[in-house]
Write a protein that holds these residues in place. Structure first.
Motif, PDB file in Angstrom:
ATOM      1  N   LEU A  97      40.205  41.058  18.247  1.00 15.99           N
ATOM      2  CA  LEU A  97      39.605  40.917  16.917  1.00 15.99           C
ATOM      3  C   LEU A  97      38.101  41.149  16.972  1.00 15.99           C
ATOM      4  O   LEU A  97      37.534  41.818  16.102  1.00 15.99           O
ATOM      5  CB  LEU A  97      39.900  39.528  16.349  1.00 15.99           C
ATOM      6  N   ALA A  98      37.437  40.574  17.971  1.00 21.89           N
ATOM      7  CA  ALA A  98      35.988  40.715  18.076  1.00 21.89           C
ATOM      8  C   ALA A  98      35.577  42.145  18.378  1.00 21.89           C
ATOM      9  O   ALA A  98      34.471  42.567  18.029  1.00 21.89           O
ATOM     10  CB  ALA A  98      35.440  39.776  19.149  1.00 21.89           C
ATOM     11  N   THR A  99      36.451  42.917  19.022  1.00 21.38           N
ATOM     12  CA  THR A  99      36.178  44.343  19.218  1.00 21.38           C
ATOM     13  C   THR A  99      36.107  45.051  17.876  1.00 21.38           C
ATOM     14  O   THR A  99      35.290  45.953  17.672  1.00 21.38           O
ATOM     15  CB  THR A  99      37.267  44.982  20.098  1.00 21.38           C
ATOM     16  N   GLY A 100      36.956  44.627  16.943  1.00 17.52           N
ATOM     17  CA  GLY A 100      36.930  45.203  15.598  1.00 17.52           C
ATOM     18  C   GLY A 100      35.800  44.656  14.759  1.00 17.52           C
ATOM     19  O   GLY A 100      35.082  45.398  14.086  1.00 17.52           O
ATOM     20  N   ASP A 101      35.611  43.331  14.779  1.00 18.68           N
ATOM     21  CA  ASP A 101      34.508  42.693  14.059  1.00 18.68           C
ATOM     22  C   ASP A 101      34.302  41.304  14.645  1.00 18.68           C
ATOM     23  O   ASP A 101      35.221  40.483  14.665  1.00 18.68           O
ATOM     24  CB  ASP A 101      34.788  42.582  12.564  1.00 18.68           C
ATOM     25  N   ALA A 102      33.087  41.035  15.100  1.00 18.80           N
ATOM     26  CA  ALA A 102      32.804  39.779  15.796  1.00 18.80           C
ATOM     27  C   ALA A 102      32.983  38.572  14.893  1.00 18.80           C
ATOM     28  O   ALA A 102      33.464  37.518  15.334  1.00 18.80           O
ATOM     29  CB  ALA A 102      31.389  39.807  16.363  1.00 18.80           C
ATOM     30  N   SER A 103      32.613  38.685  13.622  1.00 18.26           N
ATOM     31  CA  SER A 103      32.715  37.540  12.718  1.00 18.26           C
ATOM     32  C   SER A 103      34.168  37.155  12.475  1.00 18.26           C
ATOM     33  O   SER A 103      34.508  35.970  12.415  1.00 18.26           O
ATOM     34  CB  SER A 103      32.020  37.838  11.389  1.00 18.26           C
ATOM     35  N   VAL A 104      35.039  38.150  12.339  1.00 17.81           N
ATOM     36  CA  VAL A 104      36.463  37.853  12.160  1.00 17.81           C
ATOM     37  C   VAL A 104      37.013  37.191  13.423  1.00 17.81           C
ATOM     38  O   VAL A 104      37.764  36.208  13.355  1.00 17.81           O
ATOM     39  CB  VAL A 104      37.254  39.124  11.818  1.00 17.81           C
ATOM     40  N   GLY A 105      36.644  37.710  14.596  1.00 20.91           N
ATOM     41  CA  GLY A 105      37.096  37.113  15.840  1.00 20.91           C
ATOM     42  C   GLY A 105      36.633  35.676  15.976  1.00 20.91           C
ATOM     43  O   GLY A 105      37.407  34.790  16.372  1.00 20.91           O
ATOM     44  N   TRP A 106      35.390  35.428  15.647  1.00 20.83           N
ATOM     45  CA  TRP A 106      34.831  34.079  15.751  1.00 20.83           C
ATOM     46  C   TRP A 106      35.549  33.128  14.791  1.00 20.83           C
ATOM     47  O   TRP A 106      35.961  32.030  15.175  1.00 20.83           O
ATOM     48  CB  TRP A 106      33.341  34.113  15.448  1.00 20.83           C
ATOM     49  N   CYS A 107      35.714  33.541  13.541  1.00 16.16           N
ATOM     50  CA  CYS A 107      36.369  32.680  12.550  1.00 16.16           C
ATOM     51  C   CYS A 107      37.818  32.401  12.922  1.00 16.16           C
ATOM     52  O   CYS A 107      38.323  31.290  12.708  1.00 16.16           O
ATOM     53  CB  CYS A 107      36.289  33.309  11.156  1.00 16.16           C
ATOM     54  N   ALA A 108      38.498  33.392  13.476  1.00 15.79           N
ATOM     55  CA  ALA A 108      39.881  33.176  13.907  1.00 15.79           C
ATOM     56  C   ALA A 108      39.938  32.154  15.034  1.00 15.79           C
ATOM     57  O   ALA A 108      40.812  31.269  15.051  1.00 15.79           O
ATOM     58  CB  ALA A 108      40.504  34.496  14.354  1.00 15.79           C
ATOM     59  N   ALA A 109      39.002  32.235  15.980  1.00 11.51           N
ATOM     60  CA  ALA A 109      38.970  31.287  17.086  1.00 11.51           C
ATOM     61  C   ALA A 109      38.755  29.871  16.584  1.00 11.51           C
ATOM     62  O   ALA A 109      39.405  28.915  17.038  1.00 11.51           O
ATOM     63  CB  ALA A 109      37.882  31.678  18.086  1.00 11.51           C
ATOM     64  N   VAL A 110      37.843  29.715  15.633  1.00 12.61           N
ATOM     65  CA  VAL A 110      37.567  28.386  15.070  1.00 12.61           C
ATOM     66  C   VAL A 110      38.773  27.874  14.289  1.00 12.61           C
ATOM     67  O   VAL A 110      39.149  26.700  14.383  1.00 12.61           O
ATOM     68  CB  VAL A 110      36.315  28.430  14.186  1.00 12.61           C
ATOM     69  N   ALA A 111      39.396  28.743  13.508  1.00  9.88           N
ATOM     70  CA  ALA A 111      40.554  28.331  12.707  1.00  9.88           C
ATOM     71  C   ALA A 111      41.699  27.838  13.581  1.00  9.88           C
ATOM     72  O   ALA A 111      42.457  26.939  13.179  1.00  9.88           O
ATOM     73  CB  ALA A 111      41.016  29.488  11.827  1.00  9.88           C
ATOM     74  N   LEU A 112      41.837  28.387  14.776  1.00  8.16           N
ATOM     75  CA  LEU A 112      42.908  27.974  15.677  1.00  8.16           C
ATOM     76  C   LEU A 112      42.767  26.524  16.135  1.00  8.16           C
ATOM     77  O   LEU A 112      43.732  25.919  16.618  1.00  8.16           O
ATOM     78  CB  LEU A 112      42.968  28.903  16.890  1.00  8.16           C
ATOM     79  N   ASN A 113      41.568  25.957  15.980  1.00 13.00           N
ATOM     80  CA  ASN A 113      41.373  24.562  16.368  1.00 13.00           C
ATOM     81  C   ASN A 113      42.200  23.608  15.517  1.00 13.00           C
ATOM     82  O   ASN A 113      42.403  22.452  15.896  1.00 13.00           O
ATOM     83  CB  ASN A 113      39.892  24.186  16.269  1.00 13.00           C
ATOM     84  N   ALA A 114      42.684  24.078  14.368  1.00 15.24           N
ATOM     85  CA  ALA A 114      43.504  23.230  13.509  1.00 15.24           C
ATOM     86  C   ALA A 114      44.785  22.792  14.207  1.00 15.24           C
ATOM     87  O   ALA A 114      45.407  21.798  13.803  1.00 15.24           O
ATOM     88  CB  ALA A 114      43.846  23.967  12.212  1.00 15.24           C
ATOM     89  N   SER A 115      45.170  23.508  15.262  1.00 13.20           N
ATOM     90  CA  SER A 115      46.396  23.129  15.975  1.00 13.20           C
ATOM     91  C   SER A 115      46.279  21.742  16.596  1.00 13.20           C
ATOM     92  O   SER A 115      47.296  21.103  16.898  1.00 13.20           O
ATOM     93  CB  SER A 115      46.711  24.159  17.058  1.00 13.20           C
ATOM     94  N   LEU A 116      45.046  21.252  16.800  1.00 14.19           N
ATOM     95  CA  LEU A 116      44.862  19.893  17.302  1.00 14.19           C
ATOM     96  C   LEU A 116      45.574  18.877  16.427  1.00 14.19           C
ATOM     97  O   LEU A 116      46.119  17.876  16.911  1.00 14.19           O
ATOM     98  CB  LEU A 116      43.369  19.543  17.322  1.00 14.19           C
ATOM     99  N   ALA A 117      45.554  19.130  15.114  1.00 10.62           N
ATOM    100  CA  ALA A 117      46.083  18.146  14.174  1.00 10.62           C
ATOM    101  C   ALA A 117      47.574  17.934  14.343  1.00 10.62           C
ATOM    102  O   ALA A 117      48.094  16.858  14.017  1.00 10.62           O
ATOM    103  CB  ALA A 117      45.768  18.580  12.739  1.00 10.62           C
ATOM    104  N   VAL A 118      48.278  18.918  14.860  1.00 11.11           N
ATOM    105  CA  VAL A 118      49.741  18.799  14.929  1.00 11.11           C
ATOM    106  C   VAL A 118      50.177  17.746  15.957  1.00 11.11           C
ATOM    107  O   VAL A 118      51.256  17.166  15.835  1.00 11.11           O
ATOM    108  CB  VAL A 118      50.395  20.168  15.232  1.00 11.11           C
ATOM    109  N   VAL A 119      49.353  17.499  16.969  1.00  6.32           N
ATOM    110  CA  VAL A 119      49.707  16.468  17.942  1.00  6.32           C
ATOM    111  C   VAL A 119      48.923  15.180  17.728  1.00  6.32           C
ATOM    112  O   VAL A 119      49.290  14.140  18.272  1.00  6.32           O
ATOM    113  CB  VAL A 119      49.485  16.958  19.397  1.00  6.32           C
TER     114      VAL A 119
END
Length: 410
Positions: free
Chosen positions: A116-138
């Motif tokens: 994703l960051a190869t295509g656009d760094a901001s999209v890659g960064w936001c996707a990485a941050v959004a994945l942190n929501a998986s913490l909530a499931v446990v």
């Protein structure tokens, strides 16, 4: 201007007729054709396979360069680009199959962020941050998680440092505070924000992004499209069941996909992706100008940059594979090793992009002709993150000499 605009649909629980929070206005998503989404085979039961998700990510990322200038200009990720990201299945990648996920390994997730960051760094960064929501499931009880995340593709802005204060009140907390660097807040559905109880115990609150006041603070060198503004709330009631502590309960072992200490690992994909984008652009420019190169040293600089990127790639992914193997075997990985690889990736990729910028010469300054200037600014900004900055070297060095640094990023 005191608040950043939020696009329509920033919180799934907000109704069409409900007004946005005070201090926030609504504006339409950016125009233009979004990156492509791809129909790929699914696994048993209709759930996408890990390979299918990775294929979708690669195809989606190939369309991002055409939107990169727009994303930077808007200071946020447009709605149709977000829709394409959700369609890849990556945002739910770390979730268990029962929640619609595929449990991608951390090396695979990092590679996806890299793409994703190869295509656009901001999209890659936001996707990485959004994945942190998986913490909530446990960390949350099943019914509370379902209340907050009826759709596993809801996007979460995560600011874990406990800079807020929570006052106990009627089965929950009155939350007040201000948090910095809330990446993705301009398009987030949910917020996970750290706070302290009156006893000084850190906890994390999960709540609707419609409740925050977004401050217009993200006026930066790079990663402008992440919209990493400051946010604040005052006296927001958050039920106890919508809060959690980061430390797991005694005796509980979280699955490797959902371990809190894996949060920072995937961020190494961002500098690697940025550097790959710069390398591809510089090679194309220099090949076209080979009969009359801008500098005699340009070929050597190109080769040196490629070697730096290759070294960073090998260090990061070999380390991540070792970390993942240890976690799957129930062992604790060596502390600090992955942090060193991540910090090296930022340092090496920043040097590589600077070499490529210099190799291309004056052509690098034309932002609408080449991504090199944006790449340089993005990789500099990304390297300022606390999990990748030079302080990591101090902490790991102290650790190797017998110290016990408290940094959560090791």
């Amino acid at each position: 201007m005191t608040a950043t605009d939020l696009p329509p649909g920033a919180a799934a629980s907000r109704t069409a007729t409900e007004p946005p929070p005070r201090g926030t206005t609504v504006r339409p998503s950016g125009a233009g054709a979004g990156p492509p989404t791809v129909d790929v085979p699914s696994g048993a039961g209709g759930a996408p396979t890990a390979a299918a998700v990775m294929d979708r990510v690669r195809e989606y990322a190939s369309g991002l360069p055409a939107r990169a200038s727009e994303i930077e200009r808007l200071g946020r990720v447009p709605g149709d680009v977000l829709d394409g990201l959700k369609a890849t299945g990556l945002l739910r990648a770390a979730l268990p199959p029962s929640r619609g996920g595929v449990e991608l390994t951390v090396p695979h997730i990092t590679r996806a962020i890299d793409e994703l960051a190869t295509g656009d760094a901001s999209v890659g960064w936001c996707a990485a941050v959004a994945l942190n929501a998986s913490l909530a499931v446990v960390r949350l009880r099943a019914h509370a998680y379902t209340e907050l995340f009826p759709d596993p593709d809801l996007i979460t802005a995560t600011v874990l440092p406990p800079t807020g204060q929570g006052t106990p009140r009627d089965g929950g907390y009155l939350l007040s505070g201000r948090w910095t660097h809330a990446s993705g807040i301009t398009h987030a559905d949910r917020v996970m924000a750290g706070f302290l109880t009156p006893q000084g115990v850190p906890r994390v609150a999960v709540f609707d992004a419609a409740h925050v006041r977004v401050m217009d603070t993200w006026n930066t060198t790079g990663l402008r499209g992440t919209g990493s503004h400051d946010i604040e709330v005052a006296g927001l009631f958050v039920p106890e069941r919508h809060t959690f502590g980061l430390a797991p309960s005694a005796g509980r072992q979280d699955p490797p996909h959902l371990r809190a200490d894996n949060l920072a690992l995937k961020m190494a994909g961002v500098p690697l992706g940025i550097a790959r984008s710069a390398l591809s652009a510089a090679r194309e420019i220099l090949a076209a100008r080979r009969p009359a190169l801008p500098r005699p040293a340009s070929p050597a600089d190109l080769a040196r940059a490629e070697s730096l990127i290759g070294a960073a790639d090998a260090y990061v992914y070999n380390t991540l594979e070792d970390v993942w193997a240890a976690q799957e075997a129930g062992r604790t990985p060596e502390r600090g090793t992955a942090a060193l690889a991540r910090q090296f990736a930022h340092r090496a990729c920043r040097e590589a992009v600077q070499l490529l910028y210099d190799a291309v010469g004056s052509a690098a300054v034309y932002t609408e002709r080449t991504p090199l200037d944006r790449c340089l600014r993005d990789v500099i900004t990304a390297s300022r993150h606390v999990a990748s900055a030079e302080g990591v070297l101090d902490a790991v060095g102290d650790l190797r000499l017998g110290g016990d640094p408290a940094s959560p990023h090791l």
